[in-house]
Design a protein around this motif. Structure first.
Motif, PDB file in Angstrom:
ATOM      1  N   UNK A  79      69.615 -53.011  79.646  1.00 14.49           N
ATOM      2  CA  UNK A  79      69.812 -52.224  78.486  1.00 14.49           C
ATOM      3  C   UNK A  79      69.982 -50.918  78.637  1.00 14.49           C
ATOM      4  N   UNK A  80      69.563 -50.376  79.666  1.00 12.24           N
ATOM      5  CA  UNK A  80      69.484 -48.733  80.012  1.00 12.24           C
ATOM      6  C   UNK A  80      68.305 -48.075  79.424  1.00 12.24           C
ATOM      7  N   UNK A  81      67.559 -48.599  78.458  1.00 14.37           N
ATOM      8  CA  UNK A  81      66.584 -47.889  77.764  1.00 14.37           C
ATOM      9  C   UNK A  81      65.496 -47.280  78.686  1.00 14.37           C
ATOM     10  N   UNK A  82      64.907 -46.067  78.126  1.00 15.19           N
ATOM     11  CA  UNK A  82      63.739 -45.618  79.063  1.00 15.19           C
ATOM     12  C   UNK A  82      62.517 -46.542  78.700  1.00 15.19           C
ATOM     13  N   UNK A  83      61.857 -47.078  79.719  1.00 12.16           N
ATOM     14  CA  UNK A  83      60.747 -47.961  79.337  1.00 12.16           C
ATOM     15  C   UNK A  83      59.467 -47.024  79.608  1.00 12.16           C
ATOM     16  N   UNK A  84      59.382 -46.065  80.332  1.00 16.35           N
ATOM     17  CA  UNK A  84      58.221 -45.588  80.920  1.00 16.35           C
ATOM     18  C   UNK A  84      58.417 -44.138  81.416  1.00 16.35           C
ATOM     19  N   UNK A  85      57.396 -43.433  81.286  1.00 18.35           N
ATOM     20  CA  UNK A  85      57.283 -42.306  81.796  1.00 18.35           C
ATOM     21  C   UNK A  85      56.376 -42.082  83.014  1.00 18.35           C
ATOM     22  N   UNK A  86      56.656 -41.871  84.202  1.00 15.64           N
ATOM     23  CA  UNK A  86      56.104 -42.367  85.572  1.00 15.64           C
ATOM     24  C   UNK A  86      55.528 -41.071  85.896  1.00 15.64           C
ATOM     25  N   UNK A  87      54.307 -41.167  86.289  1.00 13.63           N
ATOM     26  CA  UNK A  87      53.606 -39.913  87.112  1.00 13.63           C
ATOM     27  C   UNK A  87      52.954 -40.470  88.361  1.00 13.63           C
ATOM     28  N   UNK A  88      53.354 -39.837  89.482  1.00 19.03           N
ATOM     29  CA  UNK A  88      53.013 -40.109  90.851  1.00 19.03           C
ATOM     30  C   UNK A  88      51.571 -39.882  91.093  1.00 19.03           C
ATOM     31  N   UNK A  89      50.906 -40.829  91.696  1.00 19.18           N
ATOM     32  CA  UNK A  89      49.461 -40.548  92.109  1.00 19.18           C
ATOM     33  C   UNK A  89      48.375 -40.761  90.835  1.00 19.18           C
ATOM     34  N   UNK A  90      47.312 -40.113  90.450  1.00 13.93           N
ATOM     35  CA  UNK A  90      46.423 -40.268  89.582  1.00 13.93           C
ATOM     36  C   UNK A  90      46.293 -39.008  88.991  1.00 13.93           C
ATOM     37  N   UNK A  91      47.069 -38.765  88.100  1.00 17.60           N
ATOM     38  CA  UNK A  91      47.092 -37.282  87.357  1.00 17.60           C
ATOM     39  C   UNK A  91      45.835 -36.907  86.470  1.00 17.60           C
ATOM     40  N   UNK A  92      45.256 -37.906  86.004  1.00 15.71           N
ATOM     41  CA  UNK A  92      44.035 -37.771  85.259  1.00 15.71           C
ATOM     42  C   UNK A  92      42.614 -38.327  85.849  1.00 15.71           C
ATOM     43  N   UNK A  93      41.786 -37.269  85.868  1.00 21.62           N
ATOM     44  CA  UNK A  93      40.452 -37.582  86.556  1.00 21.62           C
ATOM     45  C   UNK A  93      39.749 -38.796  85.912  1.00 21.62           C
ATOM     46  N   UNK A  94      40.010 -38.912  84.561  1.00 22.74           N
ATOM     47  CA  UNK A  94      39.236 -40.061  83.706  1.00 22.74           C
ATOM     48  C   UNK A  94      39.865 -41.403  84.057  1.00 22.74           C
ATOM     49  N   UNK A  95      41.156 -41.414  84.678  1.00 22.07           N
ATOM     50  CA  UNK A  95      41.425 -42.701  85.397  1.00 22.07           C
ATOM     51  C   UNK A  95      41.067 -43.286  86.387  1.00 22.07           C
ATOM     52  N   UNK A  96      40.270 -42.560  87.049  1.00 21.84           N
ATOM     53  CA  UNK A  96      39.249 -42.948  88.247  1.00 21.84           C
ATOM     54  C   UNK A  96      37.994 -43.666  88.019  1.00 21.84           C
ATOM     55  N   UNK A  97      37.539 -43.582  86.593  1.00 22.38           N
ATOM     56  CA  UNK A  97      36.308 -44.053  86.471  1.00 22.38           C
ATOM     57  C   UNK A  97      36.465 -45.602  86.790  1.00 22.38           C
ATOM     58  N   UNK A  98      35.268 -46.255  87.010  1.00 26.71           N
ATOM     59  CA  UNK A  98      35.292 -47.627  87.580  1.00 26.71           C
ATOM     60  C   UNK A  98      35.199 -48.760  86.336  1.00 26.71           C
ATOM     61  N   UNK A  99      35.103 -48.217  85.236  1.00 27.11           N
ATOM     62  CA  UNK A  99      35.338 -49.211  83.986  1.00 27.11           C
ATOM     63  C   UNK A  99      33.868 -49.712  83.487  1.00 27.11           C
ATOM     64  N   UNK A 100      32.825 -49.153  84.024  1.00 23.12           N
ATOM     65  CA  UNK A 100      31.449 -49.918  83.525  1.00 23.12           C
ATOM     66  C   UNK A 100      31.266 -49.117  82.325  1.00 23.12           C
TER      67      UNK A 100
END
Lengths: 326, 454
Positions: free
Chosen positions: B411-432
């Motif tokens: 389709x050619x549409x933009x599907x996502x914004x992509x960011x290399x690596x882990x740009x957000x500290x909170x993304x590294x939490x373990x989910x508990x």
């Protein structure tokens, strides 16, 4: 080695602009990000299109914004020639000074110019002249037909987001379907300075390199770069008549009517469009610097002051864009 | 490209939930800074009167689309330009509706500051937390919480304090330092503390919204990243005047370059030296991030669109396996194995999303491992394999060279914004759940930089 020594530009660079705004009553609409930034962004956009598309074209009316487009395109590809043609959708309701300017510009820079004459579409029955005689809304069909005929896949326009509320919603790259229609709900996200030019056969992309410029930026840049414009942008004596609060000039588009009195006034134009609906403003600004002072002090927007076509309804611009107009 | 004025400017974006008054706030900012011209204001008065309103509806200044005016909501980003004697502003007014979060991402991707609005009566809601996570993810350096409709809670200080404290905890958990987040009690409708200080909030001694916007330090794009420039276009005039000219045109993405600098061209790893930096206005002594220039090299090399010219000492290492964070912007969910296009710099290449490693819960600020899919507006961690090597940097280091688009090949549409690596500290939490509880009450401060994707 890591380089950290990049600082802001020297302080003296701000002196001229500070002087240009100092007498203004309100400090509104100053250059938002600096002319250098705007220029670099526009050059980036031109080069992206040249790199991604097969058959781009620059919409050219002879007005200040499209003249700026040509100037910026020349900078983007210097010392090579501009790798695009120009397309003028000619309503036949032109100011002679503008056509003379158009042809001179094309000759000076060795540009290729395509002209789509609305009259041709009227003559062969594809378009019908409107009762009010204005041809501005009639430009859409010749524009779309020309895009199909020449297989243009990217069409540059001089639209700016500060012009009008619907234009404020426009992306820099704006995908249009095979009918040239704009659907504001389906606009692609435009992230960072990464432009997505993908399109399917029959679709094309409208591209607006001047999106982030304001009217005052345009004039400041014209002054800085010493860009020539059609003479009607500067004050001159002209026979005009008053209609719906606008000063119109007589011409092939009809008028004045019997009740409308012609009078000579000192005027200039803030936009160049179809002569039937583009009004002049009273002005004694004969130089770029005087125009800048006048624009900065004006309490009316460029389109509100001089474009009847935007007054037709509350969402006139949006409706025309949905139909394929710019 | 030289000699122009450089006026201090700020790029900002608004975000907030539906009906919390963003458009009215933007309208108020424009109106009270006298950025609205007579014909625009006259139109607002006319329509407001036609609708039977006693006060002008300032949201009509920005909600320009038919559907927006009919429904009283903002559908798409509107860009506004206004200025005061101290600073000029480019404002992206973004929609609050969850369906249009992709437009919040659009506005935030280039913003230096985000204004998040909340309704004082409702406080921090789901959409506030989502928007805060999105602007944090995209690296917007500063936040303002505008606690709007403060008039509707009788200018109650305790309400304001409670909302501010709750938001401050959320922002801290997202990695914001306390100095980078400011809360202001405002009424966009009445004008309290937007441009002029309000007598109704005697307990508030901080700046008005405009004062804060005028004085908040603007961090320039980071220049600690070594020189990077993607080749957009090769300029070869082949004219009698310039028969042998071969220039590599592009916009400097990061760092600084001067004639004489040794450079590496990725992904091929070719070496050369910068001979000249050309512009239509003449050669430059140096070029920095944001400038569009043309580089001439001393060697005849095979370089084309998409190649990246960069510093030799810290050349970006071209990789075909990228760990990245995606902000998914499409109604069609992402599943492992999806074939997509990736646009990074000036190169578009085919790619496969091999694995979805985690989904980020932006409400609880925890990651949930191995999700089956990533839905609209969801943020997730993925591993991507590309057909061609890409010289990427970590997004946490460079918003320019660490970002990419994910594009639908059909389709050619933009599907996502992509960011290399882990740009957000909170993304590294373990989910508990314990980590989640800790995150909202006891802010985690970043202790080490995010790992660089390789």
């Amino acid at each position: 080695m890591t380089k950290t020594s990049v600082g802001p530009k020297p302080a003296e660079a701000t002196i001229r602009s500070a002087g240009a705004v100092v007498q203004q009553p309100a400090p509104r609409r100053r250059t938002p990000t600096g002319l250098d930034t705007l220029e670099s962004e526009a050059v980036h956009v031109f080069r992206e299109v040249a790199g991604e598309f097969d058959r781009p074209v620059v919409l050219f009316s002879g007005g200040k914004d499209s003249t700026l487009l040509v100037h910026l395109a020349r900078k983007a590809f210097w010392p090579a020639p501009i790798p695009f043609a120009l397309l003028h959708v000619d309503t036949g309701h032109n100011f002679p000074e503008v056509i003379e300017f158009r042809d001179r510009l094309v000759a000076r820079y060795g540009l290729r110019l395509e002209v789509a004459e609305v009259q041709r579409w009227i003559d062969d029955g594809r378009l019908t002249e409107r009762a009010d005689g204005t041809r501005n809304p009639l430009q859409t069909v010749p524009l779309l037909d020309s895009i199909v005929e020449h297989r243009f896949d990217a069409v540059f326009g001089g639209g700016r987001r500060d012009e009008e509320r619907a234009r404020a919603k426009e992306r820099i790259f704006s995908l249009r379907n095979s009918f040239g229609q704009w659907d504001p709900r389906r606009q692609r996200p435009e992230l960072w300075n990464l432009y997505n030019g993908r399109h399917r056969p029959g679709e094309h992309v409208r591209v607006f390199p001047l999106s982030n410029w304001t009217e005052l930026d345009v004039w400041n840049y014209i002054e800085r770069e010493n860009i020539e414009l059609p003479s009607i942008y500067y004050a001159h004596r002209r026979e005009v008549y008053l209609r719906d609060g606008m000063l119109l000039s007589s011409g092939p588009w009809g008028g004045p009517r019997e009740t409308e009195q012609v009078q000579e006034r000192l005027v200039r134009y803030r936009t160049v469009g179809d002569g039937s609906c583009t009004g002049a403003v009273e002005s004694d600004a004969t130089t770029v610097a005087e125009v800048i002072a006048e624009v900065a002090a004006s309490r009316l927007t460029e389109r509100g002051a001089t474009r009847a076509d935007d007054r037709m309804s509350e969402a006139a611009m949006e409706d025309r864009k949905r139909e394929g107009y710019f | 490209m030289s000699g122009g004025e450089q006026i201090d400017s700020l790029r900002l974006a608004t975000a907030g939930s539906v009906d919390d008054g963003k458009s009215t706030l933007v309208g108020r900012l424009l109106h009270d800074t006298k950025s609205v011209l007579a014909d625009q204001l006259e139109a607002v008065h006319r329509v407001s009167t036609e609708r039977g309103l006693t006060e002008p509806d300032l949201s009509l200044l920005v909600d320009g689309l038919r559907a927006e005016r009919e429904q009283g909501i903002t559908i798409d980003v509107a860009y506004r330009y206004f200025a005061t004697p101290r600073r000029s502003f480019v404002l992206a007014d973004t929609p609050g509706h969850v369906q249009y979060t992709r437009n919040t991402v659009t506005g935030a991707s280039t913003a230096q500051l985000a204004i998040l609005l909340v309704d004082a009566r409702r406080g921090v809601v789901e959409q506030t937390r989502r928007h805060a996570a999105v602007v944090a993810l995209l690296g917007v350096p500063r936040l303002v919480l505008a606690v709007n409709k403060i008039d509707l809670v009788d200018y109650d200080e305790t309400v304001f304090r409670a909302v501010s404290a709750e938001f401050a905890a959320h922002a801290a958990a997202l990695g914001y330092a306390a100095d980078d987040v400011v809360s202001i009690p405002v009424s966009a409708l009445v004008g309290d503390n937007v441009v002029t200080s309000s007598a109704n909030t005697g307990w508030y001694s901080g700046p008005t919204l405009l004062e804060h916007l005028e004085t908040v330090p603007v961090a320039p794009d980071p220049h600690e990243v070594p020189f990077r420039m993607a080749v957009q276009y090769v300029i070869r005039p082949r004219t009698p005047e310039y028969p042998d000219y071969r220039g590599y045109a592009g916009q400097v993405a990061a760092g600084l370059v001067r004639p004489g600098d040794e450079v590496a061209v990725q992904p091929a790893g070719l070496r050369s030296t910068v001979h000249r930096i050309d512009t239509a206005d003449g050669p430059l002594a140096e070029a920095v991030a944001g400038q569009s220039v043309t580089l001439l090299l001393t060697d005849e090399l095979d370089i084309g669109r998409g190649d990246v010219i960069g510093e030799v000492a810290e050349a970006p290492k071209p990789v075909t396996e990228i760990d990245a964070t995606l902000c998914w912007l499409s109604e069609r969910p992402l599943r492992a194995g999806a074939r997509v296009l990736i646009k990074h710099g000036a190169r578009t290449t085919q790619a496969v999303v091999d694995q979805l490693t985690a989904r980020f819960d932006e409400q609880r600020l925890v990651t949930i491992p191995d999700p089956a899919e990533l839905g609209l507006n969801e943020i997730g961690r993925v591993s991507v394999r590309t057909a061609e090597p890409l010289p990427v940097d970590d997004y946490a280091i460079s918003r320019r060279t660490g970002a990419f688009l994910v594009i639908d090949p059909a389709e050619g549409n933009t599907l996502a914004a992509g960011l290399v690596g882990v740009p957000l500290q909170a993304l590294q939490s373990d989910g508990s759940p314990a980590a989640a509880d800790t995150a909202t009450t006891d802010p985690i401060t970043p202790t080490e930089p995010a790992p660089v994707a390789t």
